[in-house]
Design an enzyme around this catalytic site. Structure first.
Site, PDB file in Angstrom:
ATOM      1  N   HIS A 119     -12.896   5.254   3.610  1.00 29.69           N
ATOM      2  CA  HIS A 119     -12.389   4.374   2.563  1.00 29.69           C
ATOM      3  C   HIS A 119     -13.023   2.980   2.601  1.00 29.69           C
ATOM      4  O   HIS A 119     -12.534   2.038   1.983  1.00 29.69           O
ATOM      5  CB  HIS A 119     -10.868   4.242   2.673  1.00 29.69           C
ATOM      6  CG  HIS A 119     -10.189   4.026   1.353  1.00 29.69           C
ATOM      7  ND1 HIS A 119      -9.762   2.798   0.931  1.00 29.69           N
ATOM      8  CD2 HIS A 119      -9.879   4.884   0.352  1.00 29.69           C
ATOM      9  CE1 HIS A 119      -9.206   2.897  -0.265  1.00 29.69           C
ATOM     10  NE2 HIS A 119      -9.259   4.152  -0.636  1.00 29.69           N
ATOM     11  N   ASP A 181      -0.986  -0.018   1.169  1.00 32.98           N
ATOM     12  CA  ASP A 181      -0.530   0.586  -0.091  1.00 32.98           C
ATOM     13  C   ASP A 181      -0.971   2.041  -0.214  1.00 32.98           C
ATOM     14  O   ASP A 181      -0.335   2.824  -0.918  1.00 32.98           O
ATOM     15  CB  ASP A 181      -1.074  -0.207  -1.277  1.00 32.98           C
ATOM     16  CG  ASP A 181      -0.368  -1.544  -1.436  1.00 32.98           C
ATOM     17  OD1 ASP A 181       0.810  -1.645  -1.052  1.00 32.98           O
ATOM     18  OD2 ASP A 181      -0.998  -2.496  -1.937  1.00 32.98           O
ATOM     19  N   GLU A 292       5.459  -7.493  -3.715  1.00 27.93           N
ATOM     20  CA  GLU A 292       4.078  -7.605  -4.170  1.00 27.93           C
ATOM     21  C   GLU A 292       4.094  -8.118  -5.611  1.00 27.93           C
ATOM     22  O   GLU A 292       5.130  -8.499  -6.142  1.00 27.93           O
ATOM     23  CB  GLU A 292       3.338  -6.270  -4.069  1.00 27.93           C
ATOM     24  CG  GLU A 292       2.954  -5.881  -2.659  1.00 27.93           C
ATOM     25  CD  GLU A 292       1.871  -4.805  -2.608  1.00 27.93           C
ATOM     26  OE1 GLU A 292       1.298  -4.481  -3.671  1.00 27.93           O
ATOM     27  OE2 GLU A 292       1.600  -4.292  -1.505  1.00 27.93           O
TER      28      GLU A 292
END
Length: 543
Positions: A119, A181, A292
């Site tokens: 990632h 997340d 958030e």
């Protein structure tokens, strides 16, 4: 080690090859189907490396072909082919490989990169003509839970995915405290950066919730470290971008797990009001469990798009609300609870919301399971994969902005530099650094409260318009240039620089400690070459 004629020729001509590669651009952007390895790699150079690695006795195995998958990451912009991929079954496989390369000394330019779930955004987990270690192959030791005392924890392989830890820990009614997340990432990968999400204001980032690590250094040494034992390495590896060692095992703090989540979104049209409410929430003792937010610029039918997941408090007014041509700010919060606590939870939420100054009829709420909430991004991933829009370039930009300059940043960037958010979400939320442990390699602004701002753009392949890679990169550069010229005091999260001088500026007064740790634990600069911080020590540098 006696050099063969082939090795001698390759070693003393590699500088010319490097020059040619630099001129042509060693980063093969996704639009190109031809990697530089296909242009310059020779069978003889690969054979020398392969024959050397084949001598090792390991439990796993090396692969010397089919490298394409490790020469690609989520960023999908940099593609560096290695010479070999190690699929380890044990920590000793990693240790033996690194010790072997370290013992070869300066006679080779071989580097090693640990790759988790791939990632990375800028080729950080790639090793050009080096060795990539596939960390997901390392599943030893198996997950071991310790929940008899007041401080429960789990011992887990660094190659394990956080989503798997979540599912297994929930079987015991437990959960890690802090998350990212997106949960389909490896433990070692996020701990090498920081691991920040909406829980960070309360529990700190993921690096704040680790009791112990097992690390294989650039010398091949296997070292167990913690705050009390080998503390210098422990703090250095946390947020250390893989520069001092490869994390192979982690002891992660746990806490009792909730079963349900109240998930809420509200809108603001004024940034000051929005940021004040966010800062109030993260400073309150009794607050939400997750805070958030995101920026919405010129989006049509925004509230109607939320209806598939959220229920509006006032459906009629919400239906009439227009977001087109506006800059809006969404506060996203969540409260964790168990079913028997529902009445008290609802009352508590009402009290918290009554203190906020959002646009009243833009309140949207949903009730989901704890797993559904934490794994929410994976749902979006599957939808994008179905449309063929997941494996595209992701020129993401993640910044940490000090509280004192957040208004200057917002005024210039939101609505001026950026005129819409159609290419991907823009996250924005404050975190309280006083909750973070000190001494890690993670670099942040000096102030106690800072904002994480993440520009999560997706570029459409072959597009030359506003949704194309070049246009998005140009916008990113404008944002960075503004920060530099206005002396915002910004620090990059998941940083990417191309020169050591830029890295020195990034680390500032902490560079000396960072460089000392590198020379102590990875003196030949074998590890994590994709960050481009240190140059591999070789004979070429000494001649």
């Amino acid at each position: 080690m006696k050099s063969s004629p082939t090795h001698f020729f390759f070693k003393h001509n590699s500088m010319l090859l490097r020059l040619l590669i630099f001129i042509l651009g060693i980063c093969s952007i996704n639009r190109s189907n031809l990697c530089c390895d296909q242009l310059f790699a020779t069978p003889s150079s690969f054979s020398v490396i392969q024959s050397s690695l084949k001598q090792l006795k390991i439990e796993g195995y090396f692969s010397f072909k089919n490298f394409d998958h490790v020469a690609k990451d989520f960023g999908n912009r940099y593609h560096f082919l290695p010479s070999a991929v190690l699929y380890p079954k044990s920590v000793s496989d990693i240790s033996s490989t690194l010790k072997h390369i370290f013992d070869m000394g300066t006679t080779t330019d071989l580097t090693v990169a640990a790759r988790g779930h791939g990632h990375s955004l800028e080729g950080q987990a790639q090793a050009y003509r080096g060795v990539v270690i596939s960390m997901e192959s390392l599943r030893a030791p198996a997950m071991r839970f310790h929940h008899a005392g007041e401080l429960p924890f789990i011992d887990v392989s660094a190659g394990e995915l956080w989503i798997n830890i979540l599912h297994e820990s929930l079987k015991l009614g437990l959960t890690p405290k802090s998350w990212t997340d997106y949960l389909h990432l490896t433990v070692g990968g996020t701990l090498s950066n920081a691991g920040i999400s909406g829980q960070a204001f309360k529990h700190g980032p993921q690096i704040n919730n680790v009791y112990q690590l097992e690390v294989v250094t650039g010398k091949g040494e296997v070292i167990t470290c913690s705050k009390e034992q080998n503390a210098d390495l422990f703090y250095g590896v946390l947020g250390g971008l893989g520069q001092f060692g490869i994390i192979t095992r982690a002891r992660i703090a746990l806490q009792p797990a909730p079963k349900k989540v109240k998930w809420i979104r509200v809108l603001y049209s004024d940034f000051s009001t929005f940021s004040n409410d966010q800062e109030q929430l993260i400073s309150s003792k009794d607050s939400f469990d997750y805070v958030e937010g995101f920026v919405i610029i010129n989006r049509t039918g925004l509230l109607n798009n939320w209806r598939s997941t959220f229920n509006p408090k006032d459906p009629l007014l919400a239906r009439k609300f227009s977001s087109e041509g506006k800059v809006l700010y969404c506060l996203e919060v969540a409260k964790y609870f168990n079913p028997e606590e529902t009445p008290n939870t609802d009352q508590n939420i009402d009290v918290l919301l009554s203190k906020l100054n959002y646009i009243e009829f833009t309140l949207f709420q949903s009730e989901v399971s704890y797993v559904e909430f934490l794994d929410r991004v994976h749902v979006s991933e599957m939808k994008l994969q179905e449309k063929g829009l997941w494996d595209v370039p992701h020129p993401w930009l993640n910044l940490l902005i000090p509280k004192s300059r957040i208004h200057d940043f917002a005024q210039e960037v939101f609505g001026k530099i950026l005129t819409d958010t159609s290419h991907g979400p823009i996250l924005i939320y404050p975190v309280n650094k006083s909750k973070w442990i000190k001494g890690t390699s993670m670099v942040t602004p000096e102030e106690d409260v800072m904002y994480l701002i993440a520009f999560l753009s997706s570029a459409m392949p072959s597009s030359t318009g506003k949704d194309g890679l070049e246009h998005i990169l140009y916008k990113n550069k404008k944002i960075l240039n503004f920060c530099n010229k206005a002396h915002i005091g910004m620090k990059q999260y998941l940083p990417h620089y191309t020169t050591q001088e830029d890295w020195k500026v990034h680390f500032g007064p902490r560079w000396e400690t960072f460089a000392r740790r590198k020379s102590t634990y990875d003196p030949l600069s074998i590890l994590a070459p994709g960050h481009r911080i240190f140059e591999r020590a070789s004979l070429l540098q000494q001649q």
